[in-house]
Design an enzyme around this catalytic site. Sequence first.
Site, mmCIF file in Angstrom:
data_model
loop_
_atom_site.group_PDB
_atom_site.id
_atom_site.type_symbol
_atom_site.label_atom_id
_atom_site.label_comp_id
_atom_site.label_asym_id
_atom_site.label_seq_id
_atom_site.Cartn_x
_atom_site.Cartn_y
_atom_site.Cartn_z
ATOM 1 N N SER A 170 58.547 -36.504 61.332
ATOM 2 C CA SER A 170 59.597 -37.505 61.448
ATOM 3 C C SER A 170 60.232 -37.446 62.836
ATOM 4 O O SER A 170 59.550 -37.673 63.827
ATOM 5 C CB SER A 170 60.621 -37.308 60.327
ATOM 6 O OG SER A 170 61.515 -38.407 60.256
ATOM 7 N N GLU B 126 55.791 -43.748 52.517
ATOM 8 C CA GLU B 126 56.831 -43.328 53.461
ATOM 9 C C GLU B 126 58.234 -43.822 53.091
ATOM 10 O O GLU B 126 59.167 -43.034 52.937
ATOM 11 C CB GLU B 126 56.505 -43.823 54.879
ATOM 12 C CG GLU B 126 55.298 -43.169 55.524
ATOM 13 C CD GLU B 126 55.618 -41.828 56.176
ATOM 14 O OE1 GLU B 126 56.743 -41.318 56.010
ATOM 15 O OE2 GLU B 126 54.724 -41.281 56.845
ATOM 16 N N HIS C 128 58.327 -40.119 52.373
ATOM 17 C CA HIS C 128 58.497 -39.580 53.719
ATOM 18 C C HIS C 128 58.805 -38.086 53.650
ATOM 19 O O HIS C 128 59.753 -37.666 52.984
ATOM 20 C CB HIS C 128 59.633 -40.326 54.415
ATOM 21 C CG HIS C 128 59.853 -39.944 55.843
ATOM 22 N ND1 HIS C 128 58.906 -40.164 56.825
ATOM 23 C CD2 HIS C 128 60.921 -39.369 56.470
ATOM 24 C CE1 HIS C 128 59.391 -39.753 57.986
ATOM 25 N NE2 HIS C 128 60.610 -39.251 57.795
#
Length: 547
Positions: free
Chosen positions: A215, A333, A427
């Site tokens: 990320s 995600e 995610h």
Amino acid sequence: MMHVGFWLWVLLLALAPASPVHGADRPQVRVTEGLIAGEWRGDLRVFRGIPYAAPPVGARRWRPPAPPEAWRGVRKAAAFGAACVQPAYPEDSVYFEPQMPMSEDCLTLNVWAPKVAVKAPVIVWIHGGALLRGTSASPLYDGGEYAKRGIVFVSINYRLGVLGWFAHPALSAESPEGVSGNYGLLDQIAALRWVRRNVAAFGGDPANVTVMGESAGALSVAYLLGVPRARGLFAKAIAESPNLRAVPRLREPAFGLAAAEGTGAVFAKTVGAKNLVALRAVDAERLTGAALAARFVPQPTVDGAVLPGQLVDILDRQEQARVPLLAGFNSGEVRSQRALVPKAPADAATYEAGIKRSYGDLAHAWLRLYPASDMEGSLIAATRDAVYGWASERLVRAQAAAGLPAYLYLFDHCYEAARARDLCAFHASELPFVFGRAESGLPPNWPAPGAAADSDLAEAMIGYWASFARSGVPSAADLPVWSAYGMEEAYMHFTDRPVADRDPLPGMFELHEAVMQRRRAAGEQWFLNLGPSAPPLAGSSAARLRP
């Protein structure tokens, strides 16, 4: 004649277990600043809270990191350092973790190392959290499983939020380079330099360092690829769920973004600070809260000194670091990031009309990938692809085009607890698998894996990641061959098991690349500028209909 007690002591000493290496109860290592003592965890040596830079407090706030001070004697390195100052996650967030001690004095790193290592591969982990939250102390990021596989694993803290990514005219004026912002990025570079100087003392090879992040950590890895002053500090890179947004320029607006210095000047007024002295005197937690209320977005700044340009331009010019890359994204995600997803229109006809208006001659390609028959699912998939999927594939394509080994993956694994909450492959959900511990170290709200297949997949994924860190080629015994991306667009599909395949989402990259190219040419932001309410693309038939 010696006392019998002496001989008893000698006998007990002879029967006692052998002392750990270094002849101490705690493993000790000498780094450039002095001697540190960590702790044993089985056959692993673990060192926590090692300063890699001076505390960025007081007059050092919003300055490039300075070297740490040396110490006398033995410094204990058994406890994690403080987290950098940050706002808490909402308590119902899947990413929520109990608040850890925070401080501006947070530029520390941690090392997990095998008991005995010589020129072992090294991984430097950069945590995620939108450049706003996160800490290397999270149990999720425990590097023990990598150390068991012969790797020296290092995790770092770096300045976050307004304390790490703040530009201001007065800060630029006091800088020898005439720039400001990017302090968090400079922290990461300082940590890599510390690793270059010291990792051999832990048994690591300074010439075989892999920088790895997820990320915001993957975003950081992408920028480290493009930053000239990071050259030579790492030999490979792993980026899990990166993005390639347009970021502000230092002194002039660009791509719909205000100049970074201007944003900083406006923010300074909101906290009533008339000058830098007053601004540096504001309590760090108060600053962080004010920045959150003002919706300050922590992100890199194109300043011409640290960051020379937009990353997409750096990649197009093939000016990025020439290192092997492993990158990828997750199929679900944004299921844990619903705020990023555009709101669906009232009906399918409105959706299709909006897409045709926004995308013109590209509307057919959009509707083929993201049809009106399932508007919510289509917008979730489109957001995933526009933010993470396109960026992952663009990074891999750029390295492949430069003649470098580059590997793409799609994490598509779901399990019962995630499915029950509509969070399949959300995610960051690959992290427990990448760290080789599918069921441990999870935040309290995280849907926990629990099947034997989950453990098997975790063993497979950490095997691929560890082998990439060793050799630049992801491989694992008795598992599919992971081919480089190349002309065939090869990738590894992680479902319940690894499956080697080609072209993960046909047409996805081509559509979002075309959209980015047109928005970039028009000076528009392409990040999250999508869906049926997006502005018409320049150069399309829809754009010509604009009033």
